[in-house]
Write a protein that holds these residues in place. Sequence first.
Motif, PDB file in Angstrom:
ATOM      1  N   THR A  84       0.821  -1.210   0.000  1.00 35.86           N
ATOM      2  CA  THR A  84       0.000   0.000   0.000  1.00 35.86           C
ATOM      3  C   THR A  84       0.849   1.251   0.000  1.00 35.86           C
ATOM      4  O   THR A  84       0.569   2.210  -0.734  1.00 35.86           O
ATOM      5  N   LYS A  85       1.895   1.263   0.830  1.00 34.55           N
ATOM      6  CA  LYS A  85       2.721   2.464   0.936  1.00 34.55           C
ATOM      7  C   LYS A  85       3.349   2.810  -0.401  1.00 34.55           C
ATOM      8  O   LYS A  85       3.352   3.968  -0.826  1.00 34.55           O
ATOM      9  N   LEU A  86       3.854   1.780  -1.088  1.00 32.04           N
ATOM     10  CA  LEU A  86       4.456   2.034  -2.392  1.00 32.04           C
ATOM     11  C   LEU A  86       3.419   2.528  -3.388  1.00 32.04           C
ATOM     12  O   LEU A  86       3.675   3.463  -4.150  1.00 32.04           O
ATOM     13  N   ALA A  87       2.219   1.904  -3.356  1.00 36.34           N
ATOM     14  CA  ALA A  87       1.181   2.335  -4.282  1.00 36.34           C
ATOM     15  C   ALA A  87       0.746   3.770  -4.007  1.00 36.34           C
ATOM     16  O   ALA A  87       0.580   4.581  -4.921  1.00 36.34           O
ATOM     17  N   LEU A  88       0.579   4.100  -2.724  1.00 41.29           N
ATOM     18  CA  LEU A  88       0.185   5.463  -2.378  1.00 41.29           C
ATOM     19  C   LEU A  88       1.253   6.467  -2.757  1.00 41.29           C
ATOM     20  O   LEU A  88       0.963   7.561  -3.257  1.00 41.29           O
ATOM     21  N   LEU A  89       2.507   6.110  -2.532  1.00 41.11           N
ATOM     22  CA  LEU A  89       3.591   7.010  -2.912  1.00 41.11           C
ATOM     23  C   LEU A  89       3.646   7.219  -4.420  1.00 41.11           C
ATOM     24  O   LEU A  89       3.891   8.331  -4.895  1.00 41.11           O
ATOM     25  N   GLN A  92       0.841   9.590  -5.264  1.00 34.43           N
ATOM     26  CA  GLN A  92       1.202  10.963  -4.899  1.00 34.43           C
ATOM     27  C   GLN A  92       2.231  11.539  -5.855  1.00 34.43           C
ATOM     28  O   GLN A  92       2.160  12.701  -6.246  1.00 34.43           O
ATOM     29  N   TRP A  93       3.196  10.698  -6.246  1.00 37.25           N
ATOM     30  CA  TRP A  93       4.215  11.174  -7.183  1.00 37.25           C
ATOM     31  C   TRP A  93       3.592  11.542  -8.529  1.00 37.25           C
ATOM     32  O   TRP A  93       3.940  12.569  -9.117  1.00 37.25           O
ATOM     33  N   LYS A  94       2.683  10.714  -8.998  1.00 36.40           N
ATOM     34  CA  LYS A  94       2.026  11.033 -10.266  1.00 36.40           C
ATOM     35  C   LYS A  94       1.206  12.310 -10.157  1.00 36.40           C
ATOM     36  O   LYS A  94       1.214  13.151 -11.066  1.00 36.40           O
ATOM     37  N   ALA A  95       0.490  12.479  -9.032  1.00 36.67           N
ATOM     38  CA  ALA A  95      -0.299  13.696  -8.855  1.00 36.67           C
ATOM     39  C   ALA A  95       0.596  14.925  -8.797  1.00 36.67           C
ATOM     40  O   ALA A  95       0.311  15.965  -9.414  1.00 36.67           O
ATOM     41  N   LEU A  96       1.697  14.833  -8.072  1.00 35.36           N
ATOM     42  CA  LEU A  96       2.623  15.964  -7.998  1.00 35.36           C
ATOM     43  C   LEU A  96       3.257  16.262  -9.353  1.00 35.36           C
ATOM     44  O   LEU A  96       3.495  17.425  -9.703  1.00 35.36           O
TER      45      LEU A  96
END
Length: 266
Positions: A84-89, A92-96
């Motif tokens: 989950t942490k990797l997926a969420l990161l 977030q990276w794609k959104a940023l």
Amino acid sequence: MMLRHLRVPGAPPVTQWLRNGARGDAMAELINAEPTKAEPASELCPLEAKKELLEECNNIWEELEECQSKLMLLGIETLLQADTKLALLMLQWKALTVDYQECHERSPETISTNPDLLLELGKEELQKVKNDLEKVLSAVCSKNKQLEEDLERGLEELHNKMLQLKTYKKELLSALGEFLDEHFPLPQDSGSAIKRNFSSEPAVELLALQDILEILINKLMATPHEPYVTINESFWPPYIELLLRFGMALRHPEDPNRMRLEAFHK
């Protein structure tokens, strides 16, 4: 009332309708189902039975939806426990990245087209920058002044220490000379020189032990990579033997006519 007890004769089972994913069709088919000719409709499927059947179907459908929701939540929890942490990161990276691209491509908006207003805003901004730079300059000047004072103080301290060391060196050399003159004088029979008997060579003036030590010390300090001194006739052999025997000097490992002072400072 259980669903299997209220099934209309000739109609497909309710579970088969539910598996086909047609809730509305199943309800409509149950309501519009006609009784068989062998048995009157009023006896087999009265209106109350249809209502009860619909309520039972609704309850079963709600249970199925609840089970499906639980299964979906279970899948989400499994994902959270794994990566989950990797997926969420990554999300977030794609959104940023998208936000950065939009900000980079976005052209600056003009606050106003009034030149007087823009001039006043520019003056105000420049004044802020000027004030900030003046504060920085004041801080830098203050720091430089403090560093200069510290440097001057340090140089003065070093100068005082050098004077103290020179004075201490003179005192040590004076005390060493007095000690050596008293305990290690030059030979008495020849005075300050040795005259070679049976030879026409002139007399050679011998060096005092203090002079030999000063030569060795100066050579070691001036050229520490090459501290050896050549032994000539002015070096009295008993003095050389004395320095070598007590470990104050060392001969060159390849040339016995050269010697050096022991590096006591290392």
